[in-house]
Design a protein around this motif. Sequence first.
Motif, short mmCIF file in Angstrom:
data_model
loop_
_atom_site.label_atom_id
_atom_site.label_comp_id
_atom_site.label_asym_id
_atom_site.label_seq_id
_atom_site.Cartn_x
_atom_site.Cartn_y
_atom_site.Cartn_z
N MET A 40 0.81 -1.22 0.00
CA MET A 40 0.00 0.00 0.00
C MET A 40 0.84 1.27 0.00
SD MET A 40 -3.12 -1.26 2.42
CE MET A 40 -4.17 0.15 2.17
N LYS B 229 -0.28 -7.09 2.38
CA LYS B 229 -1.48 -6.23 2.35
C LYS B 229 -1.98 -5.95 0.93
CE LYS B 229 0.31 -4.10 6.57
NZ LYS B 229 0.65 -2.88 7.30
N ASP C 121 -4.79 -3.09 -1.38
CA ASP C 121 -4.11 -2.20 -2.32
C ASP C 121 -4.84 -2.20 -3.66
OD1 ASP C 121 -2.31 -0.73 -3.82
OD2 ASP C 121 -0.95 -2.41 -4.13
#
Length: 455
Positions: free
Chosen positions: A224, A249, A253
């Motif tokens: 991200m 993550k 994203d």
Amino acid sequence: MFDSLSERLGGTLKKLRGQGRITEDNVKETLREVRMALLEADVALPVVKAFVDRVKERAMGQDVLRSLTPGQALVKVVNDELVAVMGEANEGLNLNMQPPAVILMAGLQGAGKTTSVAKLSRWLKERDRKSVMVASTDVYRPAAIDQLQTLADEVDAKFFPSQSDQNPVDIAKAAIEQAKRDYVDVVIIDTAGRLHIDDDMMSEIKQIHAAINPIETLFTVDSMTGQDAANTAKAFNEALPLTGVILTKTDGDARGGAALSIRHITGKPIKFMGVGEKTEALEPFHPDRVVSRILGMGDVLSLVEEAQRKMDVGSAEKLAGKLKKGKGFDLEDFRDQLRQMGNMGGIGSLIDKMPGMGNLPAAAKQQVNDKELGKLEAIINSMTPKERRKPDLIKGSRKKRIAAGSGTQIQDVNRLLKQFTQMQKMMKKMGSKGGMAKLMRGMGGKFPMGGGMPF
């Protein structure tokens, strides 16, 4: 992941596919759109420039201009070059050495490093049947050591205890010695993270690396953070001989800039990507499959692998036998299907991998979420066994009771029953002779959406 990039690129390339003739003007216009899409996805500028130059060079070549379907040929060029940017093929872990194989994890604080240690441990145990020991050298945050111990228990990995008054290098060496005595296959060493790159941090991790000589040195980075992720990876790569990257993550994203920048900037492969918070939410990074998702073509291979690994085969065979005998599909079967979807990473993960789902309207995608799955299961759990077997019994007063018991509204119960009825019809077709072919013809090759299914 890649939602915004997929939407922009998908629209641009869709215009091209049907064109019977490609000119220098179309190519320029297309590449301008592609360039903007990549920059908006936070892909690093040098990567965008190199990518666009390569596509332009190939697009103006004879293979595209003389092709019978030049529009599709140009789409293939974009596809191939995106794959090349991200590294051509998946590069797995190199564990070919006398056990224990040592993996050193590096990264900034908050990038998901400790969670990635647990995910990787689970992956090695389940996929490669390896025994794993984990140890933390983060003596600055006792909570980090406790967190790793908790996660190690969850994934059934051995935990080597450490304390905040110990030397990080000594902890790493002692963990490896213990692993040798216990005949452990793989040792994963978690290191201290910082909020930013600093000399002390780099000096310490270099000392640990020199002392234990790991076969794999993996950099964990938060996708991200976009192109900052690639720049941080570059700084670590200059300090340490990295062997690969774990991109975390990615489920949060929407841009995907990090995935497209890291390989080009560092020269190191992305080996895994974290696709959720749970310890099973780790996938090998296959550039060709990721590009297929970006261009809205889904990722059937990953979907099949996931199904083979996580679906309850016994339950599926039982349902198939039941349908073959002409016995109806009931709400208990429906609940089993919802649970299977949850086991495969949830609805969002499935949709991401299904061909054609990249073209779904944003509003439809937002309605499809795992919270909705939980709500549906809660409603079914609120029914009596008899109601689950005979849904026709569920009328006014029963609906009211079921809604109250599941903390939902009567409209939610009605919606579930409508979705169940559609699923029941599909299952009936599947149970009949030549059922799957009939089903696909009836669906026109598309998955029922909107007012119908929960996916």
